[in-house]
Write an enzyme that holds these catalytic residues in place. Structure first.
Site, mmCIF file in Angstrom:
data_model
loop_
_atom_site.group_PDB
_atom_site.id
_atom_site.type_symbol
_atom_site.label_atom_id
_atom_site.label_comp_id
_atom_site.label_asym_id
_atom_site.label_seq_id
_atom_site.Cartn_x
_atom_site.Cartn_y
_atom_site.Cartn_z
ATOM 1 N N GLY A 1 0.810 -1.206 0.000
ATOM 2 C CA GLY A 1 0.000 0.000 0.000
ATOM 3 C C GLY A 1 0.849 1.265 0.000
ATOM 4 N N ASN B 1 -7.155 4.370 9.667
ATOM 5 C CA ASN B 1 -6.660 3.131 10.278
ATOM 6 C C ASN B 1 -6.700 3.159 11.799
ATOM 7 O OD1 ASN B 1 -4.675 5.087 9.226
ATOM 8 N ND2 ASN B 1 -3.198 3.917 10.400
ATOM 9 N N THR C 1 9.596 -7.765 -12.017
ATOM 10 C CA THR C 1 8.934 -9.054 -12.252
ATOM 11 C C THR C 1 7.802 -9.250 -11.253
ATOM 12 O OG1 THR C 1 10.972 -9.966 -13.113
ATOM 13 C CG2 THR C 1 9.318 -11.555 -12.369
ATOM 14 N N CYS D 1 4.442 5.497 20.009
ATOM 15 C CA CYS D 1 5.465 5.537 21.049
ATOM 16 C C CYS D 1 6.562 4.515 20.834
ATOM 17 C CB CYS D 1 4.846 5.269 22.416
ATOM 18 S SG CYS D 1 3.867 6.650 22.982
HETATM 19 C C1 LIG Z 1 -1.394 -0.347 6.349
HETATM 20 C C2 LIG Z 1 -1.772 0.904 5.687
HETATM 21 C C3 LIG Z 1 -1.002 1.421 4.626
HETATM 22 C C4 LIG Z 1 0.287 0.812 4.179
HETATM 23 O O1 LIG Z 1 0.139 -0.438 3.553
HETATM 24 P P1 LIG Z 1 1.407 -1.395 3.456
HETATM 25 O O2 LIG Z 1 0.961 -2.450 2.505
HETATM 26 O O3 LIG Z 1 1.661 -1.912 4.814
HETATM 27 O O4 LIG Z 1 2.523 -0.586 2.917
HETATM 28 C C5 LIG Z 1 -1.420 2.591 4.022
HETATM 29 N N1 LIG Z 1 -2.531 3.209 4.425
HETATM 30 C C6 LIG Z 1 -3.314 2.745 5.418
HETATM 31 C C7 LIG Z 1 -4.550 3.479 5.792
HETATM 32 C C8 LIG Z 1 -2.956 1.579 6.086
HETATM 33 O O5 LIG Z 1 -3.706 1.142 7.085
#
Ligand SMILES: *Cc1c(COP(=O)(O)O)cnc(C)c1O
Length: 405
Positions: free
Chosen positions: A71, A151, A237, A327
């Site tokens: 992500g 998140n 790849t 933290c």
């Molecule tokens: C976990 C997360 C990401 C990052 O995804 P990864 O695959 O761990 O790099 C980005 N945005 C939000 C809101 C997330 O919860």
């Protein structure tokens, strides 16, 4: 010891069906999908099938899906790729103060390179003011980047409304949909989104694979240079097994979305009600209306307690949750999300996130509700903040300053 996992917003267990689908791609189906021979042909179909599965979940064409490593890569690509591709048009980006670091730190990096970034504030419930968003748009604005679901709090942003604003002003719209996809319906076309980012390990696929929706015709400067994979959008790849796993996870998510939503939401509501009723001095972080939050996420502050110590006590009981604060690196800064919501600093330090999954059961909730109150009581008795004389609440301006007691 019991093992109760309530940290699904950090990562999820790979689903058994996902793993089963992946295994052949480590064994007999080992080819490179870009190769023309039989070994390549054996796997290129699997990559295209996964592309269709992702597209079906978020309602786009498979040609608009690009596979990535995670992500974070998608957020970097969307923002830096837009900044570079549209630099003749303008240098202004609008985002929010509560984004994931993959968005925030990318924007901060661009600020050092001549871009202007507006970080929209949120209110005490963690919600955006859409008028302020609209007012922030100028003729130099090249990108609007707003996450679909937060998140830490689970708050849902009104992506459809924001999509309308983006369309009205013809500004490109990127959304970090990592937490939303697989938990709530995500329709990129209905919401007028230009780019949306998905991560495999948040939805029951393995770590190290992600995908991105890029609307047809969206000009982006690539930052992985090399081979011509992914219609020249992303070199490297293919992670074939990971991509196959992501595809199956998307198919399962589509099939089970409604039932899992109901199931997980019932557990979360029970946990939420139980905690608010049995533990004194707790505060819910996020929007009080649970319909405006992800069904699986609960973030609460246990006043007077340091969140990290709570997590350690939880861990001793086999409960895996997470602290809203960053933290871990030894810094005393509470989470930027709590800061943006003007949560009192002492409360922000005690913010704790429970993020449930379909693997959780009623018994898990009962267990947490039984173990939690004595732990909170014990930690409060040890806390110098508990029963302190000075009870004046902090004002919003003071809330960023760490208070010494
Ligand atoms: C976990 C997360 C990401 C990052 O995804 P990864 O695959 O761990 O790099 C980005 N945005 C939000 C809101 C997330 O919860």
């Amino acid at each position: 010891m019991k093992q109760i996992y309530m940290d699904n917003n950090a990562t999820t267990r790979v689903k058994p069906e996902v793993l089963d689908a992946m295994l052949p791609f480590f064994k007999e189906q080992f080819g490179n999908p870009s190769s023309v021979h039989w070994a390549g042909r054996m796997v290129s179909g699997a990559v295209e099938k996964a592309r269709q599965q992702v597209a079906d979940l978020i309602n786009c064409s498979p040609a608009e899906v690009v596979f990535l490593s995670c992500g974070s890569e998608g957020d970097n690509y969307a923002i830096k790729g837009t900044a570079d591709a549209l630099k003749e048009k303008g240098n202004h980006i609008i985002t929010t103060a509560v984004e994931h670091p993959a968005v925030l730190e990318t924007c901060e990096h661009l600020e050092k390179n001549g871009y202007d970034v507006t970080y929209l504030k949120v209110d005490r419930d963690g919600m955006l003011d859409l008028q302020a968003l609209e007012d922030a748009i100028t003729d130099k604005t090249i990108l609007l980047s707003v996450m679909w679901a937060n998140n830490e709090t689970g708050n849902l942003f009104p992506i459809e409304e924001i999509g309308k604003i983006a369309k009205k002003y013809k500004v490109r719209f990127h959304t970090d949909a990592v937490q939303a996809v697989g938990k709530i319906p995500v329709d990129v076309q209905a919401c007028n989104v230009d780019m949306a980012v998905i991560s495999g390990h948040k939805i029951g696929a393995p770590k190290g694979v992600g995908a991105m929706y890029i609307r047809r015709g969206t000009r982006l400067t690539r930052f992985m240079h090399g081979g011509h994979q992914e219609r020249n959008r992303r070199a490297g790849t293919h992670n074939v097994a990971g991509i196959v796993g992501l595809g199956v996870a998307c198919e399962l998510a589509k099939k089970n979305l409604e039932s899992e939503y109901e199931y997980v939401r019932k557990l979360r509501d029970k946990l939420e009600k139980g905690i608010l009723e049995t533990v004194p001095d707790v505060k819910l972080n996020g929007h009080p209306n649970p319909d405006l939050r992800l069904p699986n996420t609960l973030n609460v502050s246990f006043n007077y307690i340091e969140g990290e110590s709570l997590l350690l006590y939880f861990d001793m009981k086999g409960i895996a949750a997470s602290s809203g604060s960053a933290c871990t690196s030894g810094s005393l800064e509470p989470s930027h999300v709590m800061g943006a919501m003007c949560v009192d600093v002492v409360l922000a330090h005690s913010s704790t996130r429970f993020s449930l999954g379909a693997d959780n059961t009623e018994e898990d909730i009962d267990y947490v509700l039984q173990e939690l109150p004595p732990i909170v009581q014990r930690l409060r008795e040890m806390s110098p903040l508990y029963n302190r004389d000075d009870e004046t609440p902090l004002t919003c301006d003071e809330c960023r300053v760490i208070r010494r007691v």
